[in-house]
Design a protein around this motif. Sequence first.
Motif, PDB file in Angstrom:
ATOM      1  N   LEU A  43     -15.546 -28.647  46.593  1.00  0.00           N
ATOM      2  CA  LEU A  43     -14.400 -28.138  47.346  1.00  0.00           C
ATOM      3  C   LEU A  43     -13.509 -27.338  46.413  1.00  0.00           C
ATOM      4  O   LEU A  43     -13.240 -27.762  45.291  1.00  0.00           O
ATOM      5  N   SER A  44     -13.033 -26.187  46.884  1.00  0.00           N
ATOM      6  CA  SER A  44     -12.104 -25.377  46.098  1.00  0.00           C
ATOM      7  C   SER A  44     -11.085 -24.741  47.023  1.00  0.00           C
ATOM      8  O   SER A  44     -11.443 -24.149  48.043  1.00  0.00           O
ATOM      9  N   THR A  45      -9.810 -24.856  46.665  1.00  0.00           N
ATOM     10  CA  THR A  45      -8.764 -24.197  47.447  1.00  0.00           C
ATOM     11  C   THR A  45      -8.618 -22.733  47.041  1.00  0.00           C
ATOM     12  O   THR A  45      -7.839 -21.994  47.647  1.00  0.00           O
ATOM     13  N   GLY A  46      -9.360 -22.296  46.043  1.00  0.00           N
ATOM     14  CA  GLY A  46      -9.292 -20.908  45.583  1.00  0.00           C
ATOM     15  C   GLY A  46     -10.169 -20.003  46.436  1.00  0.00           C
ATOM     16  O   GLY A  46     -11.292 -19.662  46.043  1.00  0.00           O
ATOM     17  N   LYS A  51     -30.655 -25.212  52.337  1.00  0.00           N
ATOM     18  CA  LYS A  51     -30.577 -26.020  51.118  1.00  0.00           C
ATOM     19  C   LYS A  51     -29.298 -25.769  50.338  1.00  0.00           C
ATOM     20  O   LYS A  51     -28.848 -26.617  49.567  1.00  0.00           O
ATOM     21  N   LEU A  52     -28.700 -24.584  50.522  1.00  0.00           N
ATOM     22  CA  LEU A  52     -27.450 -24.237  49.847  1.00  0.00           C
ATOM     23  C   LEU A  52     -26.561 -23.542  50.868  1.00  0.00           C
ATOM     24  O   LEU A  52     -26.969 -22.561  51.483  1.00  0.00           O
ATOM     25  N   VAL A  53     -25.343 -24.071  51.046  1.00  0.00           N
ATOM     26  CA  VAL A  53     -24.426 -23.542  52.059  1.00  0.00           C
ATOM     27  C   VAL A  53     -23.079 -23.247  51.410  1.00  0.00           C
ATOM     28  O   VAL A  53     -22.506 -24.104  50.720  1.00  0.00           O
ATOM     29  N   PHE A  54     -22.569 -22.026  51.652  1.00  0.00           N
ATOM     30  CA  PHE A  54     -21.219 -21.664  51.220  1.00  0.00           C
ATOM     31  C   PHE A  54     -20.396 -21.357  52.460  1.00  0.00           C
ATOM     32  O   PHE A  54     -20.825 -20.592  53.324  1.00  0.00           O
ATOM     33  N   TRP A  55     -19.204 -21.956  52.536  1.00  0.00           N
ATOM     34  CA  TRP A  55     -18.337 -21.743  53.709  1.00  0.00           C
ATOM     35  C   TRP A  55     -16.959 -21.312  53.252  1.00  0.00           C
ATOM     36  O   TRP A  55     -16.326 -21.952  52.417  1.00  0.00           O
ATOM     37  N   ASN A  56     -16.482 -20.212  53.846  1.00  0.00           N
ATOM     38  CA  ASN A  56     -15.114 -19.752  53.612  1.00  0.00           C
ATOM     39  C   ASN A  56     -14.542 -19.266  54.936  1.00  0.00           C
ATOM     40  O   ASN A  56     -15.099 -18.363  55.553  1.00  0.00           O
ATOM     41  N   GLY A  57     -13.435 -19.851  55.364  1.00  0.00           N
ATOM     42  CA  GLY A  57     -12.734 -19.383  56.551  1.00  0.00           C
ATOM     43  C   GLY A  57     -13.023 -20.191  57.797  1.00  0.00           C
ATOM     44  O   GLY A  57     -14.185 -20.439  58.126  1.00  0.00           O
ATOM     45  N   PRO A  58     -11.973 -20.613  58.520  1.00  0.00           N
ATOM     46  CA  PRO A  58     -12.161 -21.393  59.743  1.00  0.00           C
ATOM     47  C   PRO A  58     -12.792 -20.579  60.859  1.00  0.00           C
ATOM     48  O   PRO A  58     -12.775 -19.349  60.849  1.00  0.00           O
ATOM     49  N   GLY A 109      -8.258 -22.507  51.021  1.00  0.00           N
ATOM     50  CA  GLY A 109      -7.335 -23.559  51.424  1.00  0.00           C
ATOM     51  C   GLY A 109      -7.461 -23.973  52.870  1.00  0.00           C
ATOM     52  O   GLY A 109      -7.423 -25.174  53.187  1.00  0.00           O
ATOM     53  N   ASP A 110      -7.624 -23.008  53.788  1.00  0.00           N
ATOM     54  CA  ASP A 110      -7.738 -23.351  55.210  1.00  0.00           C
ATOM     55  C   ASP A 110      -9.003 -24.159  55.488  1.00  0.00           C
ATOM     56  O   ASP A 110      -8.979 -25.122  56.259  1.00  0.00           O
ATOM     57  N   SER A 111     -10.109 -23.743  54.872  1.00  0.00           N
ATOM     58  CA  SER A 111     -11.372 -24.454  55.090  1.00  0.00           C
ATOM     59  C   SER A 111     -11.305 -25.868  54.535  1.00  0.00           C
ATOM     60  O   SER A 111     -11.756 -26.830  55.175  1.00  0.00           O
ATOM     61  N   VAL A 112     -10.730 -26.016  53.343  1.00  0.00           N
ATOM     62  CA  VAL A 112     -10.590 -27.344  52.748  1.00  0.00           C
ATOM     63  C   VAL A 112      -9.678 -28.209  53.610  1.00  0.00           C
ATOM     64  O   VAL A 112      -9.954 -29.392  53.845  1.00  0.00           O
ATOM     65  N   SER A 113      -8.590 -27.621  54.107  1.00  0.00           N
ATOM     66  CA  SER A 113      -7.680 -28.352  54.978  1.00  0.00           C
ATOM     67  C   SER A 113      -8.394 -28.839  56.237  1.00  0.00           C
ATOM     68  O   SER A 113      -8.178 -29.978  56.687  1.00  0.00           O
ATOM     69  N   ALA A 114      -9.246 -27.985  56.803  1.00  0.00           N
ATOM     70  CA  ALA A 114      -9.995 -28.360  58.005  1.00  0.00           C
ATOM     71  C   ALA A 114     -10.924 -29.532  57.725  1.00  0.00           C
ATOM     72  O   ALA A 114     -11.063 -30.443  58.554  1.00  0.00           O
ATOM     73  N   VAL A 115     -11.570 -29.516  56.573  1.00  0.00           N
ATOM     74  CA  VAL A 115     -12.473 -30.614  56.203  1.00  0.00           C
ATOM     75  C   VAL A 115     -11.686 -31.911  56.048  1.00  0.00           C
ATOM     76  O   VAL A 115     -12.095 -32.974  56.539  1.00  0.00           O
ATOM     77  N   LYS A 116     -10.532 -31.831  55.395  1.00  0.00           N
ATOM     78  CA  LYS A 116      -9.744 -33.032  55.124  1.00  0.00           C
ATOM     79  C   LYS A 116      -9.093 -33.608  56.380  1.00  0.00           C
ATOM     80  O   LYS A 116      -8.705 -34.778  56.394  1.00  0.00           O
ATOM     81  N   LYS A 117      -8.986 -32.797  57.426  1.00  0.00           N
ATOM     82  CA  LYS A 117      -8.416 -33.293  58.681  1.00  0.00           C
ATOM     83  C   LYS A 117      -9.334 -34.294  59.378  1.00  0.00           C
ATOM     84  O   LYS A 117      -8.883 -35.114  60.169  1.00  0.00           O
ATOM     85  N   LEU A 118     -10.628 -34.185  59.118  1.00  0.00           N
ATOM     86  CA  LEU A 118     -11.595 -35.037  59.795  1.00  0.00           C
ATOM     87  C   LEU A 118     -11.590 -36.433  59.195  1.00  0.00           C
ATOM     88  O   LEU A 118     -11.529 -36.608  57.988  1.00  0.00           O
ATOM     89  N   GLN A 119     -11.647 -37.417  60.054  1.00  0.00           N
ATOM     90  CA  GLN A 119     -11.692 -38.811  59.622  1.00  0.00           C
ATOM     91  C   GLN A 119     -12.885 -39.504  60.279  1.00  0.00           C
ATOM     92  O   GLN A 119     -12.966 -39.553  61.503  1.00  0.00           O
ATOM     93  N   PRO A 120     -13.832 -40.006  59.466  1.00  0.00           N
ATOM     94  CA  PRO A 120     -13.825 -39.922  58.006  1.00  0.00           C
ATOM     95  C   PRO A 120     -14.144 -38.503  57.533  1.00  0.00           C
ATOM     96  O   PRO A 120     -14.832 -37.749  58.231  1.00  0.00           O
ATOM     97  N   MET A 121     -13.627 -38.164  56.371  1.00  0.00           N
ATOM     98  CA  MET A 121     -13.867 -36.845  55.816  1.00  0.00           C
ATOM     99  C   MET A 121     -15.339 -36.688  55.460  1.00  0.00           C
ATOM    100  O   MET A 121     -15.922 -37.542  54.795  1.00  0.00           O
ATOM    101  N   PRO A 122     -15.992 -35.634  55.934  1.00  0.00           N
ATOM    102  CA  PRO A 122     -17.418 -35.454  55.640  1.00  0.00           C
ATOM    103  C   PRO A 122     -17.655 -35.193  54.147  1.00  0.00           C
ATOM    104  O   PRO A 122     -16.808 -34.586  53.475  1.00  0.00           O
TER     105      PRO A 122
END
Length: 220
Positions: free
Chosen positions: A188-191, A128-135, A170-183
Amino acid sequence: MGGAKVRDKIKVIHSLIQQADIILIGGRMAFTFLAAEGVAVGKTQIEEDWLEPCRAMRQLARDCGVQLLLPQDAVVARSLDDECGCCTVPLTPTCCSSAAPCVPEGCYGLDIGPKTAAAFSEAIQGCKLVFWNGPMGRFEVPGFAAGTAAVAEALGHATENGSITVVGGGDSVSAVKKLQPMPPISFLSTGGGASLELIRGQLLPAIKALANAATVHNFN
């Protein structure tokens, strides 16, 4: 939780064990955890000084009834920057021997494998709650990006199904934004460092300054 260094994430993992139901470990840091379990990891860079803390985290998770999942398989190659000749290998202590190590000598572990990606995706969509940091791997190289993409897509599906999803770094956000369409992702936080401190329950400097300013204002 992914990325390169256990030393940067071990305190966060310790904190998450007190809060989470399940923790997924990927990226290069997963290979230090795997080496601590007796898995041969080839040329993959690990943190020798952090093998015992990794074992302690695994035991703490077991004691607390928290699932701490490591990769079951990995994509390996002889070059960090070229997927030519890459292959998928299983990652368990029982499949390793000096004659046939899990990650062959001269090879690097560069992404989670398809079985791990499927297991991680299933786990994410059950939360129900997911936190992701790091590729999950060296996602900048297309041949090593599938695991990270699978996790990002799983977060998107979880969000669509009503879960709250948070991506920090930043890396995780970049990975998400690479996908088309973006999920779709809830937040989202680059911090990356700041988000990890917040997960640990630390008061961020800017928030502390605002709280102090509010206290002074109320006093006056």
